[in-house]
Design a protein around this motif. Structure first.
Motif, PDB file in Angstrom:
ATOM      1  N   ASP A 174      -5.569   4.644   7.147  1.00 58.78           N
ATOM      2  CA  ASP A 174      -4.459   4.323   8.038  1.00 58.78           C
ATOM      3  C   ASP A 174      -5.041   4.048   9.428  1.00 58.78           C
ATOM      4  N   ASP A 175      -4.680   2.922  10.011  1.00 59.39           N
ATOM      5  CA  ASP A 175      -5.194   2.565  11.332  1.00 59.39           C
ATOM      6  C   ASP A 175      -4.702   3.521  12.419  1.00 59.39           C
ATOM      7  N   GLN A 195       0.844  -1.193   0.000  1.00 59.55           N
ATOM      8  CA  GLN A 195       0.000   0.000   0.000  1.00 59.55           C
ATOM      9  C   GLN A 195       0.884   1.249   0.000  1.00 59.55           C
ATOM     10  N   ARG A 196       0.431   2.245  -0.693  1.00 62.75           N
ATOM     11  CA  ARG A 196       1.180   3.499  -0.785  1.00 62.75           C
ATOM     12  C   ARG A 196       0.262   4.646  -0.408  1.00 62.75           C
ATOM     13  N   SER A 197       0.817   5.630   0.262  1.00 63.09           N
ATOM     14  CA  SER A 197       0.002   6.787   0.632  1.00 63.09           C
ATOM     15  C   SER A 197      -0.265   7.623  -0.609  1.00 63.09           C
ATOM     16  N   MET A 225       2.559   9.947  -1.258  1.00 62.15           N
ATOM     17  CA  MET A 225       3.716   9.282  -1.864  1.00 62.15           C
ATOM     18  C   MET A 225       3.504   9.139  -3.375  1.00 62.15           C
ATOM     19  N   VAL A 226       2.314   8.741  -3.761  1.00 63.08           N
ATOM     20  CA  VAL A 226       2.003   8.579  -5.186  1.00 63.08           C
ATOM     21  C   VAL A 226       2.045   9.938  -5.887  1.00 63.08           C
ATOM     22  N   ALA A 227       1.483  10.961  -5.253  1.00 66.02           N
ATOM     23  CA  ALA A 227       1.488  12.307  -5.838  1.00 66.02           C
ATOM     24  C   ALA A 227       2.918  12.809  -6.039  1.00 66.02           C
ATOM     25  N   ASN A 228       3.771  12.598  -5.056  1.00 69.50           N
ATOM     26  CA  ASN A 228       5.176  13.002  -5.200  1.00 69.50           C
ATOM     27  C   ASN A 228       5.849  12.259  -6.347  1.00 69.50           C
ATOM     28  N   THR A 256      -4.658   8.186   3.886  1.00 66.81           N
ATOM     29  CA  THR A 256      -5.279   7.124   3.117  1.00 66.81           C
ATOM     30  C   THR A 256      -4.209   6.433   2.292  1.00 66.81           C
ATOM     31  N   PHE A 257      -4.301   5.125   2.246  1.00 73.63           N
ATOM     32  CA  PHE A 257      -3.395   4.326   1.437  1.00 73.63           C
ATOM     33  C   PHE A 257      -4.164   3.738   0.266  1.00 73.63           C
TER      34      PHE A 257
END
Length: 135
Positions: A71-72, A36-38, A41-44, A78-79
């Protein structure tokens, strides 16, 4: 600019057959079914705003290509991860990219290919650096 535009149009036409629209291919490539990626992180990685990623994920999620998870620990985060169907589409995207690249390279004299490839990678590095500063 013309090279980028023409290449993008060619790839878009080839991907449209499977319902992948412009920009979705890059987003699919930035995701992973095993990790899973935040969204940040994807936007960057894509050099876009998180809100842009969120809007694009809405479409991919409706198609069953990805799923979001809260995210717990920090409910504000959000991931996202690819579903098995999303991974199938991602592999198709990569295949199309490879075919387009191979076809373009076959059209060039072999002595030009390595020089051109190195130059294009340098241009990409410069552009990514500039984009990261502007965001």
């Amino acid at each position: 600019m013309a090279l980028s535009k023409s290449t993008r149009q060619l790839v878009s036409l080839k991907l449209a057959e499977t319902g992948v629209m412009a920009g979705q291919d890059q987003l699919l490539d930035a995701l992973d079914p095993r990790e899973q990626r935040s969204i940040c992180m994807v936007a960057n990685h894509l050099s876009v705003r998180p809100s842009t990623v969120s809007k694009m994920l809405d479409i991919l999620e409706r198609r069953g290509w990805c799923q979001r998870e809260a995210d717990d620990v920090d409910l504000r985060r959000t991931f996202v991860r690819l579903t098995p169907e999303g991974e199938r589409i991602r592999l198709h995207v990569r295949r199309v990219w490879g075919e387009v690249n191979a076809d373009l390279m076959r059209q060039l004299p072999s002595d030009m290919v390595s020089d051109m490839s190195a130059a294009l990678h340098q241009v990409e590095d410069v552009l990514m650096t500039r984009l990261s500063r502007l965001r």
